[in-house]
Design an enzyme around this catalytic site. Sequence first.
Site, PDB file in Angstrom:
ATOM      1  N   GLU A  93       0.606  -1.091  -0.021  1.00  0.00           N
ATOM      2  CA  GLU A  93      -0.011   0.013   0.038  1.00  0.00           C
ATOM      3  C   GLU A  93       0.784   1.335   0.193  1.00  0.00           C
ATOM      4  O   GLU A  93       0.301   2.264  -0.613  1.00  0.00           O
ATOM      5  CB  GLU A  93      -0.916  -0.073   1.261  1.00  0.00           C
ATOM      6  N   SER A 352     -28.132 -31.332  50.235  1.00  0.00           N
ATOM      7  CA  SER A 352     -26.971 -31.931  51.021  1.00  0.00           C
ATOM      8  C   SER A 352     -25.578 -31.615  50.683  1.00  0.00           C
ATOM      9  O   SER A 352     -24.324 -32.083  51.224  1.00  0.00           O
ATOM     10  CB  SER A 352     -27.013 -33.546  50.917  1.00  0.00           C
TER      11      SER A 352
END
Length: 787
Positions: A93, A352
């Site tokens: 680029e 429990s």
Amino acid sequence: MAQSKGVFSKRFWLKSLKRLLIVVLLCFISFWVLDKLFPLPIDDFEQRNFAQLVVDSEGKPLRAFPDSQGVWRYPVTLDDVSPLYIEALVNYEDRYFYQHPGVNPFALMRAAAQAIYHGEIVSGGSTLTMQVARILEPHEKTIGGKLHQMFRALQLEWHYSKDDILTYYLNYAPFGGTIEGVEAASFTYLGKSSKDITASEAAMLAVLPQAPSWNRPDLYPERAKVQRNKLLERLAEFEVWSVDLIDEIKQEDVWAEYNTQPVLAPLLSRELMTRYPDQRLIKTAIDRNLQTELELSVSDYIRDKEDGLSAAVIVMDNATSMPLAYIGSADFANPDRAGYVDMTKATRSPGSTLKPFIYGLALDKGLIHSESLLFDVPQSFEGYKPKNFSEHFNGAVSVSQALGRSLNMPAVQVLNEVTPEYFYTQLTNAGLKLSLPQSASPNLSLALGGGGATLQQLVGTFSAVGNGGEATELRLHNEQPQKKLPLLSQQASWIVQDILRQIPLNNHLRNQYLQPSRQIAYKTGTSYGSRDAWVLASNQKVTIGVWVGMPDGSFSINNSGRTTAVPLLERILKTMPNDWLKPIERPAKVTMADICWPLGTLASLQSDENCHKKRSAYLIDDTAPATFSDPLSSDWHNGLVKVQLDAATGKRVNNQCFDGSVDIKEVALWPKSLEPWIAKPFRSDSLLPEYAESCQVNVSSNKLRIVGLDPEAVIYAEPQKQKLPEVQLRAEGISGEPYWFLNGRLLESQLESEHQIALKDLTRGRYEVIVVDETGAFSELNFSVEH
């Protein structure tokens, strides 16, 4: 003349230089003024929205939440992206990105010349900085738009570093549709982070923003390959990558697929997004492979279960207190199972599951050892009369048996000694503040689930079993401070976990999950009405919590810790590496010694005559506490009863009937509460010497007995009738409320009155009926049924 000409030339260049400097100065002043008049949208540049991303332990997305415009954009820094991508991008680029001031005049002139030569725009001459300017402020493709873009590019270079500008491009470059930034593109098309991409993938992603829809790699791989190879040729021309690497990449096809947005640990991600709305990237400790496997396993497990049933699972790393797997519901996408409801946060009765801490605290207080004698018999604690899940009573049991079989009455008995207030306070100090009904105070029902807790809380608390007694609070995020909260001593926690890890997960295949590499301590729980089924498991590495039930708290059919939660735990354990499931080394202060029942103390301190049953027990600091007091015998102290014997005959006497020479003998008796359940040789009638004739007490008139059927009777169906008649039994000599048992099971529904019972629908077999009153007196009757 020549001298005059030289002076003129010198003046000309000085004048030209002065004019140039003035122009430069005017340009600078104009730029400065324009910069002040038309400042960069700084807030947009520095604070533009990102998708909120929740990632696993390796930084891979678990779930993403788009920004306010629905855009998927994941934040990255330069260090987060593969250097291969940076090389490919910059050289494709904007090769001179680090040299120009934001605008490259040579690139603009080249672009203009190409446009004149070809009669159309071939390249735009844009730098990366100009592309960032266009992303920041989109414009029309006109000369005015290009000039505005160039001005913004110069501003960007004036205010920000090259790395800042490149980082902005990495985060905001368009990759098609709602995908922005290289990280989102990499996960979308390649299924991995941009830091992990190959050279071929880096080249493909670098060219994609030029025409993301046209070159989309999952739809048009050949187009994408052509564009990728153009970049490779440029890299070869600039000698950025080696020829061999470029030739190798050119042989590769472009492969990509469009990955829908990740949805792993969705409820955890939602919770974290809600807690940290301003945090763009949220890191967790989730193990991606484990999470994926468990989500599928839980969904598959629940598929054939009752309509509406859901499940939740947490696997917590004890070292960090963070979840390695977090499943808030059985099926997130299934509204019929309320998949959107996070059940790890729901307050429910824990059943429990807290019993281990009752016994652990009792161990630390010196009240019990691992084989202390407990009473699994009917008892009333100021009107509170618990019973076992099976509705059977077992009589004499040890601590290890009571905890291993999750018996209710022994747990309540021990909690009564520990006291509910102390139990509640210790749990609260360890991070678990049980939710109690309004204005209620801690009571004995805490042993059986009387209170409320969440799965997240229970996992943190239960980690004390495998973590040397230290509980913790589950951390969903690494920014939460880690808390290690003492609950049990290292010795008590080891004894508790040793008891719990001996329990087979599968009753039919006892040793399948008890291999040395797969040992883990676990405890089940079931709330009232089978609404909640729990199992919690812990060892040194992990703590696992499983909940199964209805999200709305309604009744469920056959839902219990053993039947529905444990099978799911079995599946979870199959996914665990062997080194996660190793046994814990026994602490030095935990020793093993022989103790004796009924006294409960060391066998070495007792006579053989008083040692009725010898058991090997784990002790803390070599201490063996005595058996608890018998609630039915106020004169029963540590099990030893002193009796007077006639010195001549050896028979039992007392001061009221004998005044001769006596000997004193200590006899170890079992608690009176246990007599109906122990073998006849251990009952007091057998252990105590026979009374002398002059001292025999007539108790026959007051003796408790069962009438209505002869002992050892055999009952047959009446001729030509298939159904057996009812058996009517009555108790005589009762003192207080009686308890009736049939083959060990407490009878309640068949009582016709306190003293009478009707046995119906009996099948072939042998039966034992026992009736016990509040003084501990009992009677038993055996009979058989034949067809």
